[in-house]
Design a protein around this motif. Structure first.
Motif, mmCIF file in Angstrom:
data_model
loop_
_atom_site.group_PDB
_atom_site.id
_atom_site.type_symbol
_atom_site.label_atom_id
_atom_site.label_comp_id
_atom_site.label_asym_id
_atom_site.label_seq_id
_atom_site.Cartn_x
_atom_site.Cartn_y
_atom_site.Cartn_z
ATOM 1 N N VAL A 79 12.054 10.657 6.475
ATOM 2 C CA VAL A 79 12.546 11.858 5.808
ATOM 3 C C VAL A 79 11.355 12.770 5.521
ATOM 4 O O VAL A 79 10.383 12.357 4.898
ATOM 5 N N ILE A 80 11.442 13.988 6.000
ATOM 6 C CA ILE A 80 10.322 14.912 5.839
ATOM 7 C C ILE A 80 10.651 15.899 4.719
ATOM 8 O O ILE A 80 11.634 16.637 4.798
ATOM 9 N N THR A 128 3.393 20.470 4.169
ATOM 10 C CA THR A 128 2.443 21.239 3.351
ATOM 11 C C THR A 128 2.976 22.631 3.026
ATOM 12 O O THR A 128 2.196 23.526 2.679
ATOM 13 N N GLY A 129 4.276 22.807 3.139
ATOM 14 C CA GLY A 129 4.868 24.111 2.806
ATOM 15 C C GLY A 129 4.244 25.260 3.577
ATOM 16 O O GLY A 129 4.139 26.370 3.064
ATOM 17 N N GLY A 130 3.762 24.952 4.784
ATOM 18 C CA GLY A 130 3.181 26.006 5.623
ATOM 19 C C GLY A 130 1.694 26.228 5.392
ATOM 20 O O GLY A 130 1.080 27.059 6.043
ATOM 21 N N PHE A 160 5.049 7.221 7.285
ATOM 22 C CA PHE A 160 6.082 7.846 8.129
ATOM 23 C C PHE A 160 5.838 7.605 9.621
ATOM 24 O O PHE A 160 6.646 7.967 10.456
ATOM 25 N N HIS A 161 4.659 7.070 9.919
ATOM 26 C CA HIS A 161 4.291 6.916 11.337
ATOM 27 C C HIS A 161 4.116 5.459 11.734
ATOM 28 O O HIS A 161 3.580 5.183 12.800
ATOM 29 N N ILE A 178 14.903 16.448 5.580
ATOM 30 C CA ILE A 178 15.463 16.316 6.929
ATOM 31 C C ILE A 178 14.734 15.171 7.615
ATOM 32 O O ILE A 178 13.565 14.933 7.338
ATOM 33 N N THR A 179 15.418 14.461 8.465
ATOM 34 C CA THR A 179 14.711 13.375 9.158
ATOM 35 C C THR A 179 14.151 13.900 10.477
ATOM 36 O O THR A 179 14.698 14.826 11.075
#
Ligand SMILES: O=C(O)CCC(=O)C(=O)O
Ligand SMILES: [Fe+2]
Length: 462
Positions: free
Chosen positions: A359-360, A317-319, A234-235, A374-375
């Motif tokens: 896309v995250i 990481t879902g928080g 993604f980076h 979401i991007t």
């Protein structure tokens, strides 16, 4: 501190939603406006004492990942902050980027800085903003910044995929948001050359360090083999931002604590920080309900940097890995005579973001958090000053309606006020020659609306 009356809680709840509504005042705070902070009591936060805390550990990157991953997991799921040593950023890198930044901010006069001014805050060039958003004219919270992005022949290519996919005409994003780095012509040729080389080489060292850390983070989440490169996909454009900041010195009349940059979370995957003073940065500790000093000294003899996980890592990481509130406090010293002085301070921050089109989505094991994908680029507009006005305007308006339905009178008024300010601003922009086409205006509103929709559903529960 642990006690927070219901009334106070309610007041905070009301206040928290609209908090830092105007991104052009503090551009990295965007997500904070979209979610209710889990924090209980911002008001009480200001009253608590500050302690140094051993809970931000030092992670030695020269050790095998298997030896350090447990520590990383513990730190990032606790405060979201860790120190790293033996990173790809050497002590020499840190020393030279800090001294070059100091030279630029303190030795160059405003005419030089003006030549690289970035009026729309597209993160390439020089700009000044108020760290605490205080409306008091004499408040000494101006922060000078010099921002660079990835140095490349064609910086437009970094974001074109995202903007084309969203159907935005090049005329909107090309010149403003994706402009090239603005390199200043400094008093001597030598300085000009050194400044540029230092910044570029520090940027590259940050990319290498971020690569190390993103792999380590993947490992600490249980990924092995090729999967440790999970976040790197993604980076791979490394379309990030390096930002030296200068906090000028000033005199304070009272001994009260002076905040120079308000509490906020970073809209990043990870952030890397160095500072030229021992103290300044503070991190909110959700367990002890205290601000933790995060001292960072060059004199320790090693190139130690501070790393924190930001909003994107929290989403992946879902928080589990935290995007934690932090702020900058002045370091005052008492002169024998006269007023108290707050020292000036340089920090250099590297904001590592995913590619715009990335896309995250939460990792599979965290899918119970079920955020819609979401991007990264969908969220970044909240960081763009000029471009973003419509997004914020629509956001403010919809929030206003939301609160109206819930009969939260106080916030209604506050939102209304913000909407009026934004409307005025938007109208000015539309009238000024810069954006005189109706099409441009309508597009911005549409874009703002779509961003709002995705963000709201994404983060309101987060
Ligand atoms: O200047 C600092 O130490 C912190 C800056 C920061 O947190 C930010 O720009 O997001
Ligand atoms: Fe920050």
């Amino acid at each position: 501190m642990s006690k927070c009356s219901n009334r106070a809680k309610k007041a905070i709840e009301l206040g928290a939603i609209g908090y830092q509504m105007l991104p052009h005042f503090n551009k990295k705070l965007s997500i904070s406006i979209l979610k209710k902070p889990k924090l209980q009591c911002p008001v009480f936060r200001h009253m608590t004492t500050t302690t140094k805390h051993p809970r931000i550990p030092i992670v030695d990157l020269s050790k095998p990942m298997s030896e350090i991953s447990a520590l990383v997991h513990e730190a990032l799921s606790d405060t979201g902050f860790m120190y790293v040593r033996n990173a790809a950023i050497s002590k020499q890198h840190i020393e030279s980027v800090l001294s070059m930044s100091r030279k630029f901010f303190t030795e160059c006069d405003s005419s030089v800085k003006r030549t690289v001014e970035d009026p729309i805050s597209a993160f390439r060039g020089y700009y000044v903003y108020k760290g605490t958003q205080s409306n008091v004219l004499h408040s000494n919270d101006n922060i000078e910044c010099f921002s660079i992005g990835k140095e490349c022949a064609n910086p437009y290519s970094l974001r074109s995929e995202y903007f084309k996919r969203n159907g935005l005409p090049e005329s909107i994003w090309k010149a403003g948001i994706s402009k090239p780095n603005q390199w200043p012509k400094l008093p001597s040729q030598q300085f000009t050359k050194e400044f540029r080389e230092t910044m570029q080489s520090y940027y590259n060292a940050c990319v290498d360090t971020s690569t190390q850390i993103l792999r380590l983070i993947a490992y600490s989440l249980g990924m092995t083999g090729e999967d440790v490169d999970y976040f790197l996909q993604f980076h791979n454009k490394w379309d990030c931002n390096l930002e030296p900041k200068f906090y000028p010195k000033f005199s304070v009349q009272k001994t009260e604590e002076k905040i120079r940059l308000s509490e906020h979370r970073d809209l990043t995957s990870i952030t890397l920080l160095v500072q030229d003073q021992l103290s300044g940065l503070q991190v909110w500790d959700d367990h002890s309900h205290e601000w933790i000093d995060a001292p960072l000294s060059l004199s320790s003899g090693e190139g130690i940097i501070l790393c924190n996980t930001g909003d994107f890592m929290a989403m992946w990481t879902g928080g589990l890995y935290k995007s934690t509130l932090h702020r900058v406090k002045a370091s005052p010293f008492h002169s024998h005579h006269g007023p108290i002085e707050a020292l000036d301070r340089i920090s250099v921050v590297f904001f590592a973001w995913p590619n715009h089109e990335a896309v995250i989505q939460p990792l599979q094991r965290f899918t119970s958090t079920s955020h819609p994908p979401i991007t990264c680029g969908d969220l970044m507009p909240f960081c763009y000053n000029n471009y973003n006005v419509s997004s914020v305007f629509v956001f403010a308006l919809l929030n206003y309606l939301h609160f109206w339905r819930k009969k939260k009178q106080v916030m209604m008024l506050s939102f209304l006020f913000k909407v009026i300010i934004l409307l005025r601003r938007e109208t000015n922009i539309a009238i000024s020659g810069k954006a005189n086409s109706l099409n441009y205006f309508v597009r911005k509103i549409q874009f703002g609306y779509s961003v709002h929709q995705s963000c709201l559903s994404q983060f309101i529960k987060y």
